[in-house]
Design a protein around this motif. Structure first.
Motif, PDB file in Angstrom:
ATOM      1  N   GLN B  83      19.816  64.802 -45.841  1.00 38.90           N
ATOM      2  CA  GLN B  83      19.983  65.690 -44.863  1.00 38.90           C
ATOM      3  C   GLN B  83      18.462  66.001 -44.261  1.00 38.90           C
ATOM      4  N   ASN B  89      18.283  67.135 -38.664  1.00 42.38           N
ATOM      5  CA  ASN B  89      19.342  66.213 -38.991  1.00 42.38           C
ATOM      6  C   ASN B  89      20.660  66.852 -38.898  1.00 42.38           C
ATOM      7  N   TYR B  97      25.797  71.865 -46.515  1.00 40.95           N
ATOM      8  CA  TYR B  97      24.706  71.913 -47.239  1.00 40.95           C
ATOM      9  C   TYR B  97      24.637  73.009 -48.473  1.00 40.95           C
ATOM     10  N   TYR B 482      18.842  74.111 -44.307  1.00 38.95           N
ATOM     11  CA  TYR B 482      19.488  72.993 -44.231  1.00 38.95           C
ATOM     12  C   TYR B 482      18.899  72.019 -43.364  1.00 38.95           C
ATOM     13  N   THR B 483      18.076  72.538 -42.535  1.00 38.59           N
ATOM     14  CA  THR B 483      17.427  71.723 -41.624  1.00 38.59           C
ATOM     15  C   THR B 483      16.002  72.419 -40.941  1.00 38.59           C
TER      16      THR B 483
END
Lengths: 294, 655
Positions: B83, B89, B97, B482-483
């Motif tokens: 990820q 992403n 996540y 998570y991103t």
């Protein structure tokens, strides 16, 4: 054989790091290495002292380890001494203890000094106070001195300490502006102080360092450091052109979502705890907070 | 009915990844059931494994469970790294996540590292100190089954009910019902409570075993270093796990019964949880690493063909670490406003605890000095530890310098640090132990060539994965995101880290292949002493017979087995028929397994608030306790004739 391999491994790591560093924009992205204020600079200074001391220890271990590995390998015709019963050497053991103690002392002294030094706002400077509340998933900033409020964006004057009073109306977050200095938690039903200062004008990003749920990555904000005059102008603009925040607006902010920066010419006092755990928070400095008179 | 289905299978369990997991679980279970039925192995499984109280078999079961959990936690890690490989992403959403980093951390600490440590304890300790089993064999089995069922419980959350999602530390208020509805967090709490009971019992067991069951002549200062570190780890467990259990039980009460220990809306105090958690959590770090320190001491000495350097310094160092490890927990939250004086105290204690650790590193190097280093795979894991762990230790000291920690807290610098010490210390050490004691466990040697492939992949993968993460910390990347977007310059370092993680994954696959291949084709260890070892476990055949020692050895020196071999008294492993006596051994029992099962049923009831199921599980536990208490038939005699036949078949009978 394996020594050659580990040498290759080290070379590969160094190369990879070098490529990584160069690709990532010649180091400007290393925000912690580019402090923009006295707190971050002081913290960076301690990081450099500890890193330098530790690199000496690391190299000492690596070199000794490398020599032992090469010299005492079991291979035919190895002339190095073999002493299977050699299991102590008073001088050597004391030497190791001495090296460790010296390294620890080199780090301990500035740690002690800086921890106390950074705990107080330097004497003779009047801080500007900003009350910070972390919400799901946005930052609410209130200026008790200027009576304005903002979301996810603040202006601060340069060369003047800013006392952030941190609380939360949400799960815990941490308030962090890397180029101005280290972070502090925001917790519900607690108010924690943190002071920072920007010594040069600029736009510095801030974010939360503590996971607070599915919108956590959106817990970001910008800090715009400007001259005192520009700051005063900005405050005036917000006070004259933006709407005031009502309790209804505040309740809207409590919804689980993330939003673009907002500005309010006023805010209800009830949105920030007036007292917590017996301390008044009206602009007092951390060590000088007095119990509220009953 | 439909509301029941909605509770069992909320939307988070019906995404593609979870549905594929469902299919795989069903297929694997069917294959296992078919195999057991087709080859009539059910009875064998029950008699020889599920009801065993033999420490050697329990150790093997711990090992299998730990490797399985390493697989699960490792797949979690690869999903996380996939990820984060590129910015913006959307391979995993934030909800997904969050669940995966929570299960990654929890599984790796509680269901991978801890059982792997207990595998080493069980496999090595009784043999090392010349004992026939642990002090409380049935309790040992109970510990295992509590762990196993807790691990099972935690893992099914992925496909039934939904995974926990508040991180392995699970601080309130994020774990309050208001912010965290659903049953995921209940799974986390029940699994840690149940496995925590098992772990505490293991601590008691090995503490008593080492204090009370050493062979004659083995004084404390003649114990192998691994026995020392096991002893102090057991003490650490006894004091560290109760605060964790308390924190978990109180959180559970807040969630299920509306109490107000940590719940903000009712006037609770979340910071109390943070204190309790790290009052466990910091000693836990040393619970994880001290056993590995013991393994390094054994392995480095054995493969340098030399005595351990500075034995007594090592002993005093681990004792100092044990004591100091209770005085450092606040360094996990310097930034929670405890005040300068408190922070300085815990900062200095953190720097102080590095001193005994540093001394130990130098002592291992001096153990190699003037020795003859033999590069087996076990030794390579131990050697890889020294240059790796010293980096993790050094960054730990940097984190202990309080104002510096204000910048590092919860950043990727911290992530890199603790992976550096936990993988570079704990995991390298335990893998060294697995390769070292594998012949003793199974009677076969692991293939060295495959082992070296696994080693190099995993070792190099480790450096490529985690060194960039230190740099990401300096760039302001914080954990559990998570991103991230393009502008921060984090992209290339994250990609590098992901590549490293997949190389580590390849190393794991080769290692498992190595285990399986060697179990079928590996060289058989006929001597019982393939490494020319120094401690008593190498005086037994591989694998050791059920009773371990036909005659309990008498210890005269620190490296007991080495001393015996040096005196050319190698015939001490041979025994005269007239010296053989009947041996009393603990008897297999179904109670530990059934007790684990009862706890499982109880936990399912608690997780879903199905009280009648919880009551059934609890009654099952009470019945097991009562039956076990009044079960006096818990020992069996191994007649001397059986022992004589076994020893004769092993070629260890004199005359």
């Amino acid at each position: 054989m394996s020594l050659k391999r580990s040498k290759r491994a080290i070379r590969f790591t160094v190369l990879a790091l070098a490529i990584g560093l160069s690709v990532s924009g010649c180091g400007n992205d290393f925000v912690i290495l580019h402090p923009a204020g006295p707190v971050a600079a002081s913290e960076l200074n301690l990081i450099e002292i500890t890193a330098a001391t530790m690199i000496v220890i690391i190299l000492l271990v690596w070199v000794l380890f490398g020599i032992a590995l090469v010299r005492f390998r079991e291979k035919p015709g190895n002339q190095a001494p073999y002493r299977p019963l050699w299991d102590h050497n008073r001088a050597l053991e004391l030497g190791v203890i001495a090296v460790s103690v010296v390294a620890a002392t080199i780090i301990a002294i500035p740690t002690w000094n800086k921890t106390f030094a950074l705990d107080r706002i330097p004497a003779g400077k009047t801080p500007i106070v900003i009350d910070v509340t972390s919400l799901d998933w946005k930052w609410l900033f209130e200026y008790p001195g200027q009576h304005i409020a903002t979301v996810n964006y603040i202006d601060v004057p340069t060369n003047r300490p800013v006392l952030f009073e941190l609380t939360a109306n949400s799960p815990m977050n941490t308030f962090w502006v890397p180029q101005l200095g280290g972070m502090e938690y925001t917790m519900p039903s607690e108010v924690l102080p943190l002071w920072l200062e920007a010594s040069k004008p600029g736009l510095y990003w801030g974010r939360s360092g503590n996971f607070s749920g599915s919108g956590f990555v959106h817990m970001t904000f910008d800090v715009h450091a400007v001259s005192q005059a520009a700051f005063d102008t900005w405050v005036h603009t917000v006070r004259t052109t933006k709407p005031p925040m009502t309790m209804a607006d505040y309740r809207q902010l409590l919804k689980f979502n993330w939003i673009a920066p907002r500005y309010y010419s006023a805010y209800p006092a009830a949105t920030f705890p007036a007292e917590t755990h017996g301390f008044t928070l009206e602009g007092g400095m951390y060590m000088e907070m007095q119990p509220t008179p009953k | 009915m439909s509301s029941l289905l909605a509770q069992l299978f909320p939307p988070s369990t019906t995404r593609n990844m979870e549905l594929s997991a469902d299919v795989l679980i069903i297929l694997t279970s069917a294959a296992i059931i078919y195999y057991l039925t087709r080859w009539h192995r059910w009875k064998y499984l029950w008699r020889e494994w599920l009801t065993t109280v033999d420490h050697k078999k329990i150790g093997i079961m711990y090992l299998i469970a730990a490797v399985t959990m390493l697989f699960r936690g490792g797949v979690d890690a690869l999903l996380l790294r996939a990820q984060l490989a590129v910015p913006n992403n959307h391979f995993l959403g934030p909800l997904h996540y969050d669940e995966i980093f929570t299960t990654h951390g929890t599984i790796m600490i509680f269901f991978m590292a801890m059982p792997l440590i207990f595998a080493m304890f069980n496999i090595a300790i009784p043999l090392m100190i010349g004992a026939r089993d642990v002090a409380f064999p049935r309790l040992n089995a109970i510990s295992f089954w509590l762990f196993a069922f807790a691990g099972f419980l935690f893992n099914i959350s992925f496909v039934i009910g939904g995974s926990p999602n508040a991180g392995w530390t699970s601080y309130p208020p994020l774990t309050e019902l208001a912010f965290n509805p659903g049953v995921g967090q209940n799974y986390y709490l029940m699994a840690l409570i149940v496995t925590g009971i098992g772990t505490t019992a293991t601590g008691i067991n090995f503490l008593v075993t080492i204090l009370r069951m050493r062979a004659p002549g083995m004084t404390l200062m003649r114990m192998p270093m691994f026995a020392w570190t096991t002893l102090v780890t057991s003490v650490l467990i006894l004091f560290a796990f109760p605060p964790l259990t308390v924190a978990m039980v109180l959180t559970l009460f807040d969630r299920l019964f509306g109490t107000a220990f940590f719940t903000i809306g009712r006037g609770g105090m979340p910071m109390m949880y943070v204190n309790l958690f790290w009052l466990f959590g910091h000693p836990e770090v040393y619970i994880l690493v001290l056993p590995s320190f013991g393994i390094f001491s054994e392995v480095v000495a054995t493969f340098s063909r030399k005595k351990l350097f500075g034995y007594s310094t090592m002993v005093y160092s681990v004792l100092a670490i044990t004591f100091l490890s209770y005085g450092t927990w606040v360094h996990h939250f310097f930034t929670m406003g405890a005040g300068a004086a408190v922070n300085v105290f815990f900062g200095l204690s953190t720097i102080l605890i590095a001193i005994p650790t540093g001394i130990k590193i130098f002592n291992w190097i001096f153990t190699m000095w003037n020795g003859r280093i033999k590069m087996t795979v076990a030794m390579m894991w131990a050697l890889a530890f020294i240059p790796t762990f010293v980096v993790g230790g050094a960054t730990g000291v940097m984190l202990g310098a309080v104002p510096a920690d204000y910048q590092f807290h919860n950043s990727y610098f911290l992530i890199a640090h603790f992976h550096n010490v936990i993988i570079g210390g704990t995991v390298f050490g335990l893998l060294s132990g697995v390769y070292y004691w594998w012949p003793k466990m199974t009677g076969r040697l692991l293939n060295e060539r495959q082992g070296k492939w696994a080693f190099w992949l995993f070792f190099l993968g480790f450096w490529v994965t985690f060194m960039p993460q230190y740099a990401l910390g300096f760039m302001g990347m914080t954990r559990r995101m998570y991103t991230y977007s393009h502008g921060f310059g984090w992209s290339s370092l994250n990609l590098m880290s992901t590549i490293g993680a997949f190389v580590m994954g390849a190393g794991f696959v080769v290692m498992v292949y190595n285990f399986v291949w060697s179990q079928i084709h590996g060289e058989i260890d006929v001597t019982g002493d393939p490494w020319d070892g120094r401690t008593l476990e190498w005086s037994t055949p591989s694998p050791a017979p059920e009773y371990n020692f036909a005659r309990i050895p008498v210890v005269t020196d620190r490296d007991a087995w080495w001393a015996i071999k040096q005196d050319h008294k190698s015939n001490v492993i041979q025994i005269k028929p007239q010296e053989i006596q009947d041996i009393e051994l603990p008897k297999s029992s179904a109670i530990p397994f059934l007790m684990g099962l009862s706890f499982f049923v109880f936990s399912v009831g608690m997780v879903f608030s199905w009280w009648w199921i919880a009551v059934v599980g609890f009654l099952g536990f009470v019945v097991c306790m009562l039956v076990g208490t009044f079960d006096y038939d818990d020992h069996k005699e191994v007649p001397r004739q059986v022992i004589q036949n076994t020893e004769s078949a092993l070629g260890r009978l004199q005359g």
